[in-house]
Scaffold this motif. Structure first.
Motif, PDB file in Angstrom:
ATOM      1  N   TYR A   1       0.860  -1.187   0.000  1.00  0.00           N
ATOM      2  CA  TYR A   1       0.000   0.000   0.000  1.00  0.00           C
ATOM      3  C   TYR A   1       0.894   1.235   0.000  1.00  0.00           C
ATOM      4  O   TYR A   1       1.719   1.428   0.906  1.00  0.00           O
ATOM      5  CB  TYR A   1      -0.889  -0.023   1.234  1.00  0.00           C
ATOM      6  CG  TYR A   1      -1.864   1.121   1.328  1.00  0.00           C
ATOM      7  CD1 TYR A   1      -2.870   1.288   0.384  1.00  0.00           C
ATOM      8  CD2 TYR A   1      -1.798   2.027   2.379  1.00  0.00           C
ATOM      9  CE1 TYR A   1      -3.783   2.327   0.472  1.00  0.00           C
ATOM     10  CE2 TYR A   1      -2.709   3.071   2.485  1.00  0.00           C
ATOM     11  CZ  TYR A   1      -3.689   3.217   1.531  1.00  0.00           C
ATOM     12  OH  TYR A   1      -4.593   4.252   1.628  1.00  0.00           O
TER      13      TYR A   1
ATOM     14  N   LYS B   1      -0.237   5.494   2.271  1.00  0.00           N
ATOM     15  CA  LYS B   1      -0.148   5.899   3.675  1.00  0.00           C
ATOM     16  C   LYS B   1       0.815   7.076   3.831  1.00  0.00           C
ATOM     17  O   LYS B   1       1.990   6.988   3.469  1.00  0.00           O
ATOM     18  CB  LYS B   1       0.319   4.736   4.541  1.00  0.00           C
ATOM     19  CG  LYS B   1       0.333   5.067   6.032  1.00  0.00           C
ATOM     20  CD  LYS B   1       0.716   3.857   6.864  1.00  0.00           C
ATOM     21  CE  LYS B   1       0.683   4.195   8.350  1.00  0.00           C
ATOM     22  NZ  LYS B   1       1.045   3.012   9.188  1.00  0.00           N
TER      23      LYS B   1
ATOM     24  N   ASN C   1      -4.347   2.451  -7.302  1.00  0.00           N
ATOM     25  CA  ASN C   1      -4.677   1.732  -6.070  1.00  0.00           C
ATOM     26  C   ASN C   1      -5.912   0.855  -6.246  1.00  0.00           C
ATOM     27  O   ASN C   1      -6.906   1.279  -6.839  1.00  0.00           O
ATOM     28  CB  ASN C   1      -4.928   2.728  -4.936  1.00  0.00           C
ATOM     29  CG  ASN C   1      -5.041   2.024  -3.591  1.00  0.00           C
ATOM     30  OD1 ASN C   1      -4.051   1.517  -3.067  1.00  0.00           O
ATOM     31  ND2 ASN C   1      -6.233   1.987  -3.021  1.00  0.00           N
TER      32      ASN C   1
ATOM     33  N   ASP D   1      -8.046  -2.894  -4.299  1.00  0.00           N
ATOM     34  CA  ASP D   1      -8.023  -3.823  -3.171  1.00  0.00           C
ATOM     35  C   ASP D   1      -7.249  -5.065  -3.589  1.00  0.00           C
ATOM     36  O   ASP D   1      -6.606  -5.079  -4.640  1.00  0.00           O
ATOM     37  CB  ASP D   1      -9.443  -4.147  -2.697  1.00  0.00           C
ATOM     38  CG  ASP D   1     -10.258  -4.898  -3.748  1.00  0.00           C
ATOM     39  OD1 ASP D   1      -9.667  -5.466  -4.695  1.00  0.00           O
ATOM     40  OD2 ASP D   1     -11.495  -4.917  -3.634  1.00  0.00           O
ATOM     41  N   GLN D   2      -7.327  -6.109  -2.775  1.00  0.00           N
ATOM     42  CA  GLN D   2      -6.575  -7.333  -3.072  1.00  0.00           C
ATOM     43  C   GLN D   2      -7.440  -8.398  -3.740  1.00  0.00           C
ATOM     44  O   GLN D   2      -7.138  -9.583  -3.678  1.00  0.00           O
ATOM     45  CB  GLN D   2      -5.964  -7.893  -1.786  1.00  0.00           C
ATOM     46  CG  GLN D   2      -4.924  -6.989  -1.163  1.00  0.00           C
ATOM     47  CD  GLN D   2      -4.291  -7.592   0.073  1.00  0.00           C
ATOM     48  OE1 GLN D   2      -4.268  -8.811   0.272  1.00  0.00           O
ATOM     49  NE2 GLN D   2      -3.751  -6.741   0.935  1.00  0.00           N
TER      50      GLN D   2
ATOM     51  N   SER E   1      -0.421  -0.001  -6.150  1.00  0.00           N
ATOM     52  CA  SER E   1      -0.697   0.069  -4.716  1.00  0.00           C
ATOM     53  C   SER E   1      -1.928  -0.774  -4.418  1.00  0.00           C
ATOM     54  O   SER E   1      -2.902  -0.744  -5.171  1.00  0.00           O
ATOM     55  CB  SER E   1      -0.937   1.526  -4.295  1.00  0.00           C
ATOM     56  OG  SER E   1      -1.408   1.601  -2.955  1.00  0.00           O
TER      57      SER E   1
ATOM     58  N   ASP F   1      -4.691  -2.041  -1.198  1.00  0.00           N
ATOM     59  CA  ASP F   1      -5.151  -1.846   0.171  1.00  0.00           C
ATOM     60  C   ASP F   1      -4.618  -2.933   1.075  1.00  0.00           C
ATOM     61  O   ASP F   1      -4.516  -4.095   0.677  1.00  0.00           O
ATOM     62  CB  ASP F   1      -6.681  -1.894   0.238  1.00  0.00           C
ATOM     63  CG  ASP F   1      -7.334  -0.786  -0.569  1.00  0.00           C
ATOM     64  OD1 ASP F   1      -6.634   0.160  -0.961  1.00  0.00           O
ATOM     65  OD2 ASP F   1      -8.558  -0.881  -0.803  1.00  0.00           O
ATOM     66  N   GLY F   2      -4.344  -2.546   2.325  1.00  0.00           N
ATOM     67  CA  GLY F   2      -4.002  -3.551   3.307  1.00  0.00           C
ATOM     68  C   GLY F   2      -5.208  -4.415   3.597  1.00  0.00           C
ATOM     69  O   GLY F   2      -6.345  -3.947   3.582  1.00  0.00           O
TER      70      GLY F   2
ATOM     71  N   ASP G   1      -8.738   2.461   3.323  1.00  0.00           N
ATOM     72  CA  ASP G   1      -7.723   2.638   2.294  1.00  0.00           C
ATOM     73  C   ASP G   1      -8.328   3.074   0.967  1.00  0.00           C
ATOM     74  O   ASP G   1      -7.708   3.777   0.187  1.00  0.00           O
ATOM     75  CB  ASP G   1      -6.924   1.335   2.098  1.00  0.00           C
ATOM     76  CG  ASP G   1      -5.989   1.050   3.270  1.00  0.00           C
ATOM     77  OD1 ASP G   1      -5.821   1.952   4.113  1.00  0.00           O
ATOM     78  OD2 ASP G   1      -5.453  -0.063   3.338  1.00  0.00           O
ATOM     79  N   ASN G   2      -9.538   2.617   0.684  1.00  0.00           N
ATOM     80  CA  ASN G   2     -10.187   2.935  -0.594  1.00  0.00           C
ATOM     81  C   ASN G   2     -11.473   3.716  -0.353  1.00  0.00           C
ATOM     82  O   ASN G   2     -12.465   3.546  -1.054  1.00  0.00           O
ATOM     83  CB  ASN G   2     -10.491   1.647  -1.368  1.00  0.00           C
ATOM     84  CG  ASN G   2     -10.261   1.817  -2.868  1.00  0.00           C
ATOM     85  OD1 ASN G   2      -9.778   2.854  -3.321  1.00  0.00           O
ATOM     86  ND2 ASN G   2     -10.617   0.816  -3.639  1.00  0.00           N
TER      87      ASN G   2
END
Length: 271
Positions: free
Chosen positions: A104, A107, A177, A179-180, A201, A203-204, A210-211
């Motif tokens: 990510y 941050k 960015n 997600d996973q 990038s 998201d954790g 994060d999004n």
């Protein structure tokens, strides 16, 4: 009206003349029973009120509304919609452990200009006799929706094409960015970003904030358009969303943008 048998004008040209994306022509809503569609619609709206509800609380909540569903059925409907409880976004894709996950990068990053960071996501769209999925690409600094598309399947190729169209029309971001989800961690999708020399990038895991900007977009499009209309097919859905995103980009004032529209900022800064 689109005619596939017209030998003089191809389907692609007809769609272009009608300002209609071909995904809106070919894709039809996925079908479910009327009761399941009602439950999914209720779940979709409830997510924005209680995203921390898990299966057990949702089962009790639905029972209070008169819907007695077992956990197996509820879990299947939640998976179709992409409901992920509490800390995860209402994601529409599951991770694939064989895919590489990227760090990510946002941050502590000051996002100060257009085309610095783009993000994308997929969301469930209820319709009268079924449902489809919506994918959008948003510029995080200006909230400008760079591109979007609808489909009844969630494939990496579809997500890739949505982003490639955005790059063709608006240039490219420095960072992208996601997600996973398996669509976004696939080599099909990440390879495309690397070919364009875009930093990746992700998201954790378990990080809803994060999004957050694209999550806010989903809430806006659903409460301001999807829930107010009953779309019958892919064509009517596409045309309705086309009008909404034009409104969102060029006429909807955002308090966080100093009551300017996303287009006001994006077209000025990105020019």
């Amino acid at each position: 009206m689109i005619e596939s048998s017209n030998p003089l004008i191809s389907v692609r040209q007809q769609c272009r003349l009608l300002s209609l994306h071909r995904s809106g022509l070919y894709y039809q809503p996925l079908a479910e029973t009327e009761e399941n569609m009602t439950i999914m619609r209720l779940l979709d709206e409830q997510y924005y009120k209680t995203p921390f509800f898990g299966e057990r609380k949702l089962k009790i909540w639905l029972r209070g509304l008169g819907y007695f569903v077992n956990r197996k059925r509820l879990r299947r409907l939640m998976q179709l919609m992409g409901w992920e409880t509490l800390y995860k976004r209402p994601g529409t894709s599951d991770p694939n452990t064989s895919h590489k996950v990227y760090p990510y990068l946002l941050k502590g990053l000051a996002i100060t200009r257009a085309n610095q960071v783009w993000a994308t996501d997929i969301t469930y769209v209820p319709m009268r006799k079924g449902f489809m999925y919506l994918c959008a690409v948003i510029d995080l600094h200006t909230r400008y929706v760079v591109n979007w598309s609808v489909s009844n399947t969630m494939t990496a190729d579809w997500c890739k094409s949505v982003v490639e169209e955005a790059i063709t029309t608006s240039g490219k971001p420095e960072i992208f960015n996601t997600d996973q989800g398996s669509q976004f961690t696939s080599e099909i999708f990440t390879g495309m970003l690397k070919n364009h020399e875009i930093q990746i990038s992700m998201d954790g895991k378990g990080r809803a904030i994060d999004n957050i900007f694209i999550e806010r977009l989903w809430k806006s499009v659903k409460y301001e358009n999807i829930y107010l209309n009953v779309y019958e097919d892919g064509v009517s859905l596409y045309q309705g969303l086309q009008q909404y995103f034009e409104f969102y980009n060029t006429a909807r004032f955002h308090q966080s943008l100093g009551y300017k529209t996303p287009a006001d900022l994006y077209k000025t800064i990105a020019a």
